[in-house]
Design an enzyme around this catalytic site. Structure first.
Site, PDB file in Angstrom:
ATOM      1  CD  GLN A 106       7.268 -14.672   7.608  1.00 19.83           C
ATOM      2  OE1 GLN A 106       7.179 -13.444   7.615  1.00 19.83           O
ATOM      3  NE2 GLN A 106       6.279 -15.460   7.987  1.00 19.83           N
ATOM      4  NE  ARG A 136      -3.372   0.003   2.893  1.00 17.78           N
ATOM      5  CZ  ARG A 136      -3.847   0.156   4.132  1.00 17.78           C
ATOM      6  NH1 ARG A 136      -3.750  -0.851   4.995  1.00 17.78           N
ATOM      7  NH2 ARG A 136      -4.384   1.295   4.489  1.00 17.78           N
ATOM      8  N   GLY A 153       7.559  -3.584  13.258  1.00 19.72           N
ATOM      9  CA  GLY A 153       8.333  -2.464  12.730  1.00 19.72           C
ATOM     10  C   GLY A 153       7.494  -1.323  12.221  1.00 19.72           C
TER      11      GLY A 153
END
Length: 452
Positions: free
Chosen positions: A76, A18, A105
């Site tokens: 990840q 986004r 974060g």
């Protein structure tokens, strides 16, 4: 609070689509500092033994941003949910036997006091909870996960996608942040499944797994603003506005006058002493300190500069990194400085550029003066002595030294050193031709009439 060792796992593996940016989401700045580093600064206040940042794509950006810290970055890949993300930190925390804080974060405003409260509740000897979850009451709960709790004891936690209509009516929401002991965390994570609407491994499921084992987990509540997440440019703007409002209030409490607070913008590390006055539309970039009783006039931009006491800046001044101003220095309208050191009482009041220079005490730099510090390949230094007077519209071609008390005549181009107390003039000879202008006008007027 327990004195058990603490580790922090910061999740930052989301793609941040986004944001529509090539910059990692957690590296977008608030007050001139990446949001991740805001969070890590708060984490540092509780002195963690280890910090692990879990990322997905753009690992190299995060590694560069945290290179000056002791944090370890792990990846990840693929992204299978928050429980799976936390599990990626297991190797980095090998041998760690303390308490673990799981943070995000893109949730940068968590205060160290809140972290300490979570850890304190985790080590409550009365019920020794398996986990402590940070919750909040949302004005618009929307798609947040819900927490069903009784007197702080969690009965059930559920993701919005999996919640029943009654559960969606609960206004106590899950921020995603939690505290858990390391020796509980890893076994619980290994048991998390993905039988849910999203097919992901959810971190909050460890609470319900512990609950099934007969162990209590608790929720600690905080204000919604503290756990706001930043996932879009619009939310980043809201976060910036919140940060700026906090800094404005802080400085005014500390004795700084802001004529129009809403138009003044601070960086995360701005330092301003008492009795400083700041006019509207002033912007502070990182690395600025301002001494007491200084006045900063409107439309000035200051970054990487140290300003002494009783200085006067602007309006429309630009102070760039490396600028150091002593007491009673005046930098006036449309003056730009860069790597310039002005001693006490020096002045550059109008329309000048002073870069890579030292300016002695009480030197006066006239309007339109520039230091020519760059030859297209290298930068050179200009030294202006104490009490020197530089006439208007002068160019000082570095490297060059103007001695103490010297005077440079207006309109001069200095390419050689000037000794102390000397007058130096370097300009073309003025030639005057009496009557020439009148004869020129007469001739041209006659020519114009003839052309008609």
């Amino acid at each position: 609070m327990s004195r058990r060792p603490v580790a922090a796992i910061i999740l930052a593996a989301g793609m941040g689509t986004r944001m529509k940016s090539e910059t990692h989401k957690v590296l977008h700045p608030i007050g001139g500092r990446p949001m991740l580093l805001h969070l890590m600064a708060s984490v540092d206040e509780i002195a963690p033994e280890r910090t692990v940042v879990v990322v997905g794509a753009r690992r190299e950006q995060v590694e560069a941003a945290v290179a000056h810290t002791a944090a370890v970055v792990v990846t990840q890949e693929p992204q299978l949910g928050t429980a799976h993300a936390v599990l990626q930190a297991k190797d980095a925390l090998a041998g760690f036997e303390g308490d673990v804080l799981v943070l995000y974060g893109d949730v940068p405003f968590i205060e160290s006091a809140t972290m300490r409260l979570m850890l304190s509740k985790l080590n409550n000897e009365k019920d020794t909870p398996a986990a402590v979850v940070l919750g909040f009451r949302a004005a618009e709960p929307g798609a947040y996960g819900r927490i069903d709790a009784d007197d702080g004891v969690i009965r059930k936690m559920v993701e919005f996608k999996d919640a029943s209509p009654a559960e969606r009516d609960i206004d106590l929401c899950n921020s995603g942040l939690l505290a858990v002991r390391a020796d509980d965390l890893w076994p619980l994570l290994e048991r998390v499944g993905n039988d849910n609407a999203a097919g992901e491994y959810y971190l909050p499921d460890i609470v319900m797994l512990a609950n099934a084992d007969g162990r209590v987990s608790r929720v600690v509540e905080t204000a919604e603003a503290e756990v706001m997440g930043i996932n879009s440019r619009a939310e980043l703007a809201v976060a910036e506005a919140r940060f700026q409002a906090g800094r404005r209030s802080f400085f005014m409490r500390e004795g700084v006058t802001l004529t129009d607070p809403g138009s003044v913008f601070f960086a995360f590390d701005t330092e301003i002493a008492a009795d400083v006055s700041i006019a509207p539309n002033v912007v502070f970039g990182p690395g600025v300190s301002v001494g007491a009783k200084t006045r900063i006039h409107a439309f000035s931009h200051i970054e990487g500069a140290k300003i002494g006491e009783k200085a006067e800046i602007g309006p429309y001044a630009r102070l760039r990194p490396g600028t150091v101003l002593g007491a009673d220095v005046k930098i006036g309208n449309f003056v730009e400085t860069k790597k310039a050191d002005f001693a006490d009482g020096a002045k550059a009041n109008h329309l000048s550029y002073i870069g890579d220079a030292t300016v002695g005490a009480k030197a006066n730099i006239g309007a339109g003066t520039i230091t020519c510090n760059y030859d297209g390949f290298f930068k050179y230094k200009t030294e202006i002595g104490a009490g020197a007077f530089i006439g208007s519209n002068s160019a000082l071609v570095a490297p060059v030294k103007i001695g103490d008390g010297a005077i440079v005549g207006a309109g001069s181009v200095m390419t050689k050193d000037v000794e102390a107390d000397a007058l130096a003039v370097a300009r073309g000879v003025q030639d005057s031709k009496p009557g020439w202008a009148a004869r020129f006008r007469e001739a041209m007027t006659a020519k114009k009439k003839a052309a008609k």
